[in-house]
Write an enzyme that holds these catalytic residues in place. Structure first.
Site, short mmCIF file in Angstrom:
data_model
loop_
_atom_site.label_atom_id
_atom_site.label_comp_id
_atom_site.label_asym_id
_atom_site.label_seq_id
_atom_site.Cartn_x
_atom_site.Cartn_y
_atom_site.Cartn_z
N ASN A 86 4.60 5.20 -5.43
CA ASN A 86 5.93 4.63 -4.91
C ASN A 86 6.28 3.45 -5.71
O ASN A 86 7.10 2.79 -5.75
CB ASN A 86 5.36 3.83 -3.73
N GLU A 92 3.66 -4.08 -4.66
CA GLU A 92 4.35 -2.72 -3.73
C GLU A 92 5.69 -2.97 -3.71
O GLU A 92 6.27 -4.11 -4.15
CB GLU A 92 3.65 -3.08 -2.39
#
Ligand code: GLP
EC number: 3.5.99.6
Length: 262
Positions: free
Chosen positions: A136, A143
Site C-alpha cells: 500500500n 501507513e
C-alpha cells in the site's frame, strides 16, 4: 530519485548490498537505518556473506531500525528484535550495544518514541536509511495518510498490512495492531535513502512512489522530496513505471550514471 532497474531480484539485492558495503567500507563508523520484511532477508544474507568472505566489517557501525511491534518484548519470536538478530546481527561482527530498535514492550510507547528519536539525534543522525515498501506504499509502518511531517510515534496498522504480515504469526488475531515507527520526516532526515523492492506485488506501490503525486496516500512518495534517494528494483517491481526507458538510459544495467562516482 535515482531508479536502478536490475534484471532479477538476486541482481537487485547484490546492487543494494554494493551500496551499503561501499558506505561501510568508506566510513566504518557510519550510522545505518535498517528495515525488516521478507525483501530484506536476502540483502542481510548477502551482507553476511560479504562479512565472511570479503572481510566486510560492521564492528564500528551503529544501526537504528525503522520500527517494532507494540506489545512484543525483544525476545518474542516474531519481534523485529528477533528478526534482526537472526537475519543479520548474529551473523556479523556488529557490537550489539550499537544496534537500536524501539522497545515494543515499553510501558509508555509514546515516551519510547520520543526517546528513540533523541537516540538517533545523539548518534549524529542516519547516514543511509535502508527501506522496503509495503504493497500500500507504506515505508516503515507509516501507513497511507501518515503525515509527511511525522516523527517516531505509535501507528495503528491497516488490516491490509496485518494480512501481509500475518504469515509471520500463528493467526491473524495474533498479528499486532500497533507499532512504533520512525516518521516520514525522521526518514527524510537521513542523509541518504535506499529503497529495495522486488516482485510484481510491489509494482503499483513503486509506481506511486516514483511517478505518482507527492501524497500521504502513498507515503513512499515522500522520497521524491529527498535529495539523495535511490530505488533499487527488479524488473517485476518496475513493471508499472512509465519511464523505464529513461531510467535505463541514465542508469544502464542499474549502474551509477556517468556523472556519479562508480
Ligand atoms: C513491514 C515493514 C516494512 C516493510 C514491509 C514490506 O510492514 N514494517 O518496513 O517494508 O513490511 O515487507 P515485505 O518485504 O515482506 O514485503
Amino acid at each position: 530519485m535515482k531508479v536502478l532497474i536490475l534484471d532479477n531480484a538476486e541482481a537487485a539485492v547484490r546492487r543494494a548490498a554494493d551500496i551499503v558495503a561501499r558506505l561501510v567500507g568508506d566510513r566504518p563508523r557510519c550510522v545505518l537505518g535498517l528495515a525488516t520484511g521478507g525483501t530484506m532477508l536476502p540483502l542481510y544474507d548477502e551482507l553476511g556473506r560479504r562479512h565472511v568472505s570479503d572481510g566486510l566489517s560492521f564492528a564500528q557501525v551503529a544501526t537504528f531500525n525503522l520500527d517494532e511491534y507494540i506489545g512484543l518484548p525483544p525476545d518474542h519470536a516474531c519481534s523485529y528484535h528477533t528478526y534482526m538478530r537472526e537475519a543479520f546481527f548474529d551473523r556479523i561482527d556488529i557490537d550489539p550495544a550499537r544496534t537500536h530498535l524501539p522497545r515494543g514492550d515499553a510501558d509508555d510507547p509514546q515516551a519510547e518514541s520520543l526517546a528513540y528519536e533523541a537516540r538517533i539525534a545523539d548518534a549524529g543522525g542516519i547516514d543511509l536509511q535502508v527501506l522496503g515498501i509495503g504493497q500500500n506504499g507504506h515505508i516503515g509502518f507509516n501507513e497511507p495518510t501518515s503525515s509527511l511531517g511525522s516523527r517516531t510515534r505509535i501507528k495503528t496498522l491497516t488490516d491490509d498490512t496485518r494480512r501481509a504480515n500475518r504469515r509471520f504469526f500463528d493467526t491473524f488475531d495474533q498479528t499486532p495492531r500497533h507499532a512504533i515507527t520512525m516518521g516520514i520526516a525522521t526518514i527524510l532526515q537521513s542523509r541518504a535513502c535506499l529503497l529495495l523492492a522486488t516482485g510484481a506485488a510491489k509494482a503499483e506501490a513503486v509506481a506511486g512512489m516514483v511517478e505518482g503525486p507527492l501524497s500521504a496516500a502513498c507515503p513512499a512518495s515522500a522520497l521524491q522530496l529527498h535529495a539523495d534517494a535511490t530505488a533499487v528494483l527488479d524488473r517485476d517491481a518496475a513493471a508499472a513505471l512509465t519511464l523505464v526507458d529513461y531510467y535505463e538510459t541514465v542508469h544502464p544495467g542499474g549502474r551509477e550514471s556517468v556523472f556519479d562516482r562508480t
